[in-house]
Motif scaffolding. Sequence first.
Motif, PDB file in Angstrom:
ATOM      1  N   GLU A   9       0.845  -1.279   0.271  1.00 56.09           N
ATOM      2  CA  GLU A   9      -0.006   0.058  -0.009  1.00 56.09           C
ATOM      3  C   GLU A   9       0.846   1.169   0.102  1.00 56.09           C
ATOM      4  O   GLU A   9       0.513   2.290  -0.806  1.00 56.09           O
ATOM      5  N   LEU A  10       1.893   1.323   0.682  1.00 60.17           N
ATOM      6  CA  LEU A  10       2.954   2.230   0.774  1.00 60.17           C
ATOM      7  C   LEU A  10       3.391   2.723  -0.739  1.00 60.17           C
ATOM      8  O   LEU A  10       3.349   3.768  -1.001  1.00 60.17           O
ATOM      9  N   VAL A  11       3.676   1.616  -1.511  1.00 55.92           N
ATOM     10  CA  VAL A  11       4.347   1.944  -2.987  1.00 55.92           C
ATOM     11  C   VAL A  11       3.339   2.469  -3.762  1.00 55.92           C
ATOM     12  O   VAL A  11       3.443   3.236  -4.497  1.00 55.92           O
ATOM     13  N   ARG A  12       1.845   1.753  -3.704  1.00 55.00           N
ATOM     14  CA  ARG A  12       0.862   2.393  -4.366  1.00 55.00           C
ATOM     15  C   ARG A  12       0.447   3.633  -4.121  1.00 55.00           C
ATOM     16  O   ARG A  12       0.335   4.637  -5.052  1.00 55.00           O
ATOM     17  N   LEU A  13       0.530   4.081  -2.646  1.00 57.99           N
ATOM     18  CA  LEU A  13       0.013   5.300  -2.464  1.00 57.99           C
ATOM     19  C   LEU A  13       1.211   6.409  -2.710  1.00 57.99           C
ATOM     20  O   LEU A  13       0.706   7.577  -3.125  1.00 57.99           O
ATOM     21  N   ALA A  14       2.309   5.971  -2.620  1.00 56.30           N
ATOM     22  CA  ALA A  14       3.478   7.034  -3.068  1.00 56.30           C
ATOM     23  C   ALA A  14       3.344   7.117  -4.521  1.00 56.30           C
ATOM     24  O   ALA A  14       3.656   8.491  -5.065  1.00 56.30           O
ATOM     25  N   VAL A  15       3.020   6.231  -5.230  1.00 57.73           N
ATOM     26  CA  VAL A  15       3.122   6.635  -6.531  1.00 57.73           C
ATOM     27  C   VAL A  15       1.665   7.627  -6.971  1.00 57.73           C
ATOM     28  O   VAL A  15       1.856   8.587  -7.712  1.00 57.73           O
ATOM     29  N   GLU A  16       0.477   7.226  -6.383  1.00 62.23           N
ATOM     30  CA  GLU A  16      -0.776   7.980  -6.542  1.00 62.23           C
ATOM     31  C   GLU A  16      -0.660   9.376  -5.799  1.00 62.23           C
ATOM     32  O   GLU A  16      -1.059  10.263  -6.876  1.00 62.23           O
ATOM     33  N   THR A  17       0.125   9.555  -4.647  1.00 58.95           N
ATOM     34  CA  THR A  17      -0.261  10.801  -4.065  1.00 58.95           C
ATOM     35  C   THR A  17       0.945  11.803  -4.309  1.00 58.95           C
ATOM     36  O   THR A  17       1.107  12.956  -3.836  1.00 58.95           O
ATOM     37  N   ARG A  18       2.232  11.295  -4.565  1.00 59.54           N
ATOM     38  CA  ARG A  18       3.356  11.896  -4.747  1.00 59.54           C
ATOM     39  C   ARG A  18       3.662  12.835  -3.443  1.00 59.54           C
ATOM     40  O   ARG A  18       3.627  14.088  -3.622  1.00 59.54           O
ATOM     41  N   PRO A  19       4.048  12.001  -2.451  1.00 59.60           N
ATOM     42  CA  PRO A  19       4.278  12.932  -1.056  1.00 59.60           C
ATOM     43  C   PRO A  19       5.640  13.524  -1.170  1.00 59.60           C
ATOM     44  O   PRO A  19       6.648  13.309  -1.751  1.00 59.60           O
ATOM     45  N   ASP A  20       5.639  14.491  -0.423  1.00 57.05           N
ATOM     46  CA  ASP A  20       7.188  15.338  -0.251  1.00 57.05           C
ATOM     47  C   ASP A  20       7.934  14.550   0.678  1.00 57.05           C
ATOM     48  O   ASP A  20       9.292  14.873   0.826  1.00 57.05           O
ATOM     49  N   LEU A  21       7.423  13.760   1.672  1.00 57.08           N
ATOM     50  CA  LEU A  21       8.147  13.324   2.773  1.00 57.08           C
ATOM     51  C   LEU A  21       7.308  12.167   2.953  1.00 57.08           C
ATOM     52  O   LEU A  21       6.309  11.930   3.112  1.00 57.08           O
ATOM     53  N   MET A  22       8.301  11.166   3.598  1.00 61.58           N
ATOM     54  CA  MET A  22       7.689   9.826   4.092  1.00 61.58           C
ATOM     55  C   MET A  22       8.250   9.474   5.358  1.00 61.58           C
ATOM     56  O   MET A  22       9.276   9.651   5.764  1.00 61.58           O
ATOM     57  N   VAL A  23       7.310   8.712   6.296  1.00 57.75           N
ATOM     58  CA  VAL A  23       7.603   8.320   7.502  1.00 57.75           C
ATOM     59  C   VAL A  23       7.363   6.949   7.573  1.00 57.75           C
ATOM     60  O   VAL A  23       6.044   6.526   7.364  1.00 57.75           O
ATOM     61  N   VAL A  24       8.133   6.149   7.673  1.00 57.46           N
ATOM     62  CA  VAL A  24       7.982   4.394   7.269  1.00 57.46           C
ATOM     63  C   VAL A  24       8.316   3.651   8.284  1.00 57.46           C
ATOM     64  O   VAL A  24       9.681   3.697   8.781  1.00 57.46           O
ATOM     65  N   ASP A  25       7.668   2.828   8.876  1.00 58.10           N
ATOM     66  CA  ASP A  25       8.025   1.743   9.824  1.00 58.10           C
ATOM     67  C   ASP A  25       8.872   0.826   9.040  1.00 58.10           C
ATOM     68  O   ASP A  25       8.537   0.360   7.773  1.00 58.10           O
ATOM     69  N   VAL A  26       9.903   0.273   9.710  1.00 56.83           N
ATOM     70  CA  VAL A  26      10.650  -0.686   8.955  1.00 56.83           C
ATOM     71  C   VAL A  26      10.093  -2.137   8.971  1.00 56.83           C
ATOM     72  O   VAL A  26       9.724  -2.709   7.764  1.00 56.83           O
ATOM     73  N   CYS A  27       9.341  -2.613  10.077  1.00 58.40           N
ATOM     74  CA  CYS A  27       8.646  -3.798  10.001  1.00 58.40           C
ATOM     75  C   CYS A  27       7.132  -3.766   9.399  1.00 58.40           C
ATOM     76  O   CYS A  27       6.209  -3.688  10.295  1.00 58.40           O
ATOM     77  N   LEU A  28       6.861  -3.626   8.230  1.00 53.44           N
ATOM     78  CA  LEU A  28       5.608  -3.484   7.867  1.00 53.44           C
ATOM     79  C   LEU A  28       5.206  -4.856   6.860  1.00 53.44           C
ATOM     80  O   LEU A  28       6.055  -5.582   6.440  1.00 53.44           O
TER      81      LEU A  28
END
Length: 129
Positions: free
Chosen positions: A44-63
């Motif tokens: 979902e992170l990959v899909r939403l990053a492509v769709e929404t084009r964020p300026d910054l991401m905060v990402v948990d390692v253990c997804l």
Amino acid sequence: MPLKLAIKKILVADDYQGMLDLIKTFLKDTYLDCEVVEARDGEELVRLAVETRPDLMVVDVCLPRMNGYQAVNKLVNEKRFKGPVLFCSGVARDTQLFRGQKPSCPSAFILKPFTKGEFIEQLKALLDQ
């Protein structure tokens, strides 16, 4: 005090709703006019990053479904995101893994649990890179 930076959209990825809510609160207090988008797993992170084009991401390692490092590296390698990324984890050994799996975009790591002050300090340092 709010940071006065050109951050308009932030993607936060964590599989625990309590952590998503906490990070969203920290971000809303810091970037008053930002939009926060939530992802609950790596795919979902990959899909939403492509769709929404964020300026910054905060990402948990253990997804679930794809860990945070794999998801971000996939985006960076496909040139769909160029950072910055703040990785977080509640597992101390992920600090060493970060050094070995760090993507080629600006990135930093913070260990959970963290305070709002620690979180904002890491964001400031990351955005100053």
